[in-house]
Design a protein around this motif. Sequence first.
Motif, PDB file in Angstrom:
ATOM      1  N   PHE A   1      20.232 -16.136-123.509  1.00 10.65           N
ATOM      2  CA  PHE A   1      21.473 -16.799-123.152  1.00 10.65           C
ATOM      3  C   PHE A   1      21.211 -18.215-122.630  1.00 10.65           C
ATOM      4  O   PHE A   1      21.899 -19.158-122.999  1.00 10.65           O
ATOM      5  CB  PHE A   1      22.228 -15.982-122.108  1.00 10.65           C
ATOM      6  CG  PHE A   1      23.489 -16.638-121.634  1.00 10.65           C
ATOM      7  CD1 PHE A   1      24.614 -16.651-122.427  1.00 10.65           C
ATOM      8  CD2 PHE A   1      23.538 -17.245-120.390  1.00 10.65           C
ATOM      9  CE1 PHE A   1      25.772 -17.260-122.003  1.00 10.65           C
ATOM     10  CE2 PHE A   1      24.700 -17.858-119.958  1.00 10.65           C
ATOM     11  CZ  PHE A   1      25.817 -17.868-120.761  1.00 10.65           C
ATOM     12  N   PHE A   2      20.204 -18.375-121.770  1.00  8.30           N
ATOM     13  CA  PHE A   2      19.920 -19.684-121.203  1.00  8.30           C
ATOM     14  C   PHE A   2      19.207 -20.608-122.184  1.00  8.30           C
ATOM     15  O   PHE A   2      19.255 -21.819-122.040  1.00  8.30           O
ATOM     16  CB  PHE A   2      19.106 -19.549-119.917  1.00  8.30           C
ATOM     17  CG  PHE A   2      19.957 -19.155-118.748  1.00  8.30           C
ATOM     18  CD1 PHE A   2      20.935 -19.991-118.244  1.00  8.30           C
ATOM     19  CD2 PHE A   2      19.786 -17.924-118.138  1.00  8.30           C
ATOM     20  CE1 PHE A   2      21.727 -19.630-117.177  1.00  8.30           C
ATOM     21  CE2 PHE A   2      20.566 -17.545-117.061  1.00  8.30           C
ATOM     22  CZ  PHE A   2      21.535 -18.413-116.589  1.00  8.30           C
ATOM     23  N   SER A   3      18.533 -20.068-123.187  1.00 11.39           N
ATOM     24  CA  SER A   3      17.837 -20.931-124.141  1.00 11.39           C
ATOM     25  C   SER A   3      18.773 -21.471-125.217  1.00 11.39           C
ATOM     26  O   SER A   3      18.394 -22.369-125.954  1.00 11.39           O
ATOM     27  CB  SER A   3      16.697 -20.157-124.809  1.00 11.39           C
ATOM     28  OG  SER A   3      17.208 -19.159-125.665  1.00 11.39           O
ATOM     29  N   ARG A   4      19.982 -20.961-125.316  1.00 10.36           N
ATOM     30  CA  ARG A   4      20.944 -21.426-126.307  1.00 10.36           C
ATOM     31  C   ARG A   4      21.480 -22.801-125.991  1.00 10.36           C
ATOM     32  O   ARG A   4      22.022 -23.466-126.826  1.00 10.36           O
ATOM     33  CB  ARG A   4      22.115 -20.455-126.400  1.00 10.36           C
ATOM     34  CG  ARG A   4      21.754 -19.167-127.053  1.00 10.36           C
ATOM     35  CD  ARG A   4      22.919 -18.260-127.194  1.00 10.36           C
ATOM     36  NE  ARG A   4      24.138 -19.013-127.532  1.00 10.36           N
ATOM     37  CZ  ARG A   4      25.346 -18.505-127.535  1.00 10.36           C
ATOM     38  NH1 ARG A   4      25.522 -17.248-127.187  1.00 10.36           N
ATOM     39  NH2 ARG A   4      26.393 -19.209-127.843  1.00 10.36           N
TER      40      ARG A   4
ATOM     41  N   ILE B   1      11.282  -0.823-120.258  1.00  8.64           N
ATOM     42  CA  ILE B   1      12.035  -1.178-121.465  1.00  8.64           C
ATOM     43  C   ILE B   1      13.383  -1.777-121.091  1.00  8.64           C
ATOM     44  O   ILE B   1      13.806  -2.799-121.654  1.00  8.64           O
ATOM     45  CB  ILE B   1      12.191   0.052-122.375  1.00  8.64           C
ATOM     46  CG1 ILE B   1      10.834   0.463-122.938  1.00  8.64           C
ATOM     47  CG2 ILE B   1      13.183  -0.225-123.494  1.00  8.64           C
ATOM     48  CD1 ILE B   1      10.841   1.783-123.673  1.00  8.64           C
ATOM     49  N   LEU B   2      14.063  -1.176-120.121  1.00 10.50           N
ATOM     50  CA  LEU B   2      15.369  -1.663-119.687  1.00 10.50           C
ATOM     51  C   LEU B   2      15.260  -3.069-119.093  1.00 10.50           C
ATOM     52  O   LEU B   2      16.044  -3.961-119.428  1.00 10.50           O
ATOM     53  CB  LEU B   2      15.984  -0.703-118.674  1.00 10.50           C
ATOM     54  CG  LEU B   2      17.359  -1.057-118.148  1.00 10.50           C
ATOM     55  CD1 LEU B   2      18.370  -1.008-119.286  1.00 10.50           C
ATOM     56  CD2 LEU B   2      17.753  -0.119-117.041  1.00 10.50           C
ATOM     57  N   LEU B   3      14.286  -3.287-118.226  1.00 13.58           N
ATOM     58  CA  LEU B   3      14.089  -4.611-117.644  1.00 13.58           C
ATOM     59  C   LEU B   3      13.732  -5.641-118.709  1.00 13.58           C
ATOM     60  O   LEU B   3      14.177  -6.790-118.652  1.00 13.58           O
ATOM     61  CB  LEU B   3      13.014  -4.572-116.559  1.00 13.58           C
ATOM     62  CG  LEU B   3      13.418  -3.918-115.257  1.00 13.58           C
ATOM     63  CD1 LEU B   3      12.232  -3.860-114.306  1.00 13.58           C
ATOM     64  CD2 LEU B   3      14.562  -4.669-114.612  1.00 13.58           C
TER      65      LEU B   3
ATOM     66  N   VAL C   1      16.981  -6.593-120.530  1.00 12.07           N
ATOM     67  CA  VAL C   1      17.849  -7.426-119.691  1.00 12.07           C
ATOM     68  C   VAL C   1      17.281  -8.835-119.571  1.00 12.07           C
ATOM     69  O   VAL C   1      18.004  -9.826-119.739  1.00 12.07           O
ATOM     70  CB  VAL C   1      18.051  -6.781-118.303  1.00 12.07           C
ATOM     71  CG1 VAL C   1      18.707  -7.743-117.334  1.00 12.07           C
ATOM     72  CG2 VAL C   1      18.863  -5.505-118.426  1.00 12.07           C
ATOM     73  N   LEU C   2      15.989  -8.952-119.295  1.00 12.87           N
ATOM     74  CA  LEU C   2      15.380 -10.279-119.176  1.00 12.87           C
ATOM     75  C   LEU C   2      15.408 -11.031-120.495  1.00 12.87           C
ATOM     76  O   LEU C   2      15.628 -12.249-120.515  1.00 12.87           O
ATOM     77  CB  LEU C   2      13.946 -10.164-118.656  1.00 12.87           C
ATOM     78  CG  LEU C   2      13.818  -9.775-117.191  1.00 12.87           C
ATOM     79  CD1 LEU C   2      12.349  -9.563-116.835  1.00 12.87           C
ATOM     80  CD2 LEU C   2      14.431 -10.840-116.298  1.00 12.87           C
ATOM     81  N   SER C   3      15.211 -10.346-121.606  1.00 11.98           N
ATOM     82  CA  SER C   3      15.291 -10.992-122.916  1.00 11.98           C
ATOM     83  C   SER C   3      16.693 -11.524-123.171  1.00 11.98           C
ATOM     84  O   SER C   3      16.860 -12.635-123.679  1.00 11.98           O
ATOM     85  CB  SER C   3      14.904 -10.014-124.021  1.00 11.98           C
ATOM     86  OG  SER C   3      13.559  -9.650-123.910  1.00 11.98           O
TER      87      SER C   3
END
Length: 73
Positions: free
Chosen positions: A69-72, A57-59, A62-64
């Motif tokens: 952030f990069f898809s913005r 869940i934590l990973l 973080v990946l989401s």
Amino acid sequence: MPELGKLLLVVGVVLIVLGVALLFGDRIPFFRLGRLPGDIVYRRGNFTFYFPLITSILLSLVLSAVLWFFSRR
């Protein structure tokens, strides 16, 4: 083409940081990725079942966040 180069550099740096974190993670007391409270461990004789529920869940979170952030751009 320069965008692809920047993306590859960022991905490379992220992979290096992740590799170093996993390599030295056992020596850092607060970084116990894979052995967090909430991870399921079942031991019976010679059999051990391990399911890293909270780590997954934590990973995922973080990946989401990183992908968001990069898809913005």
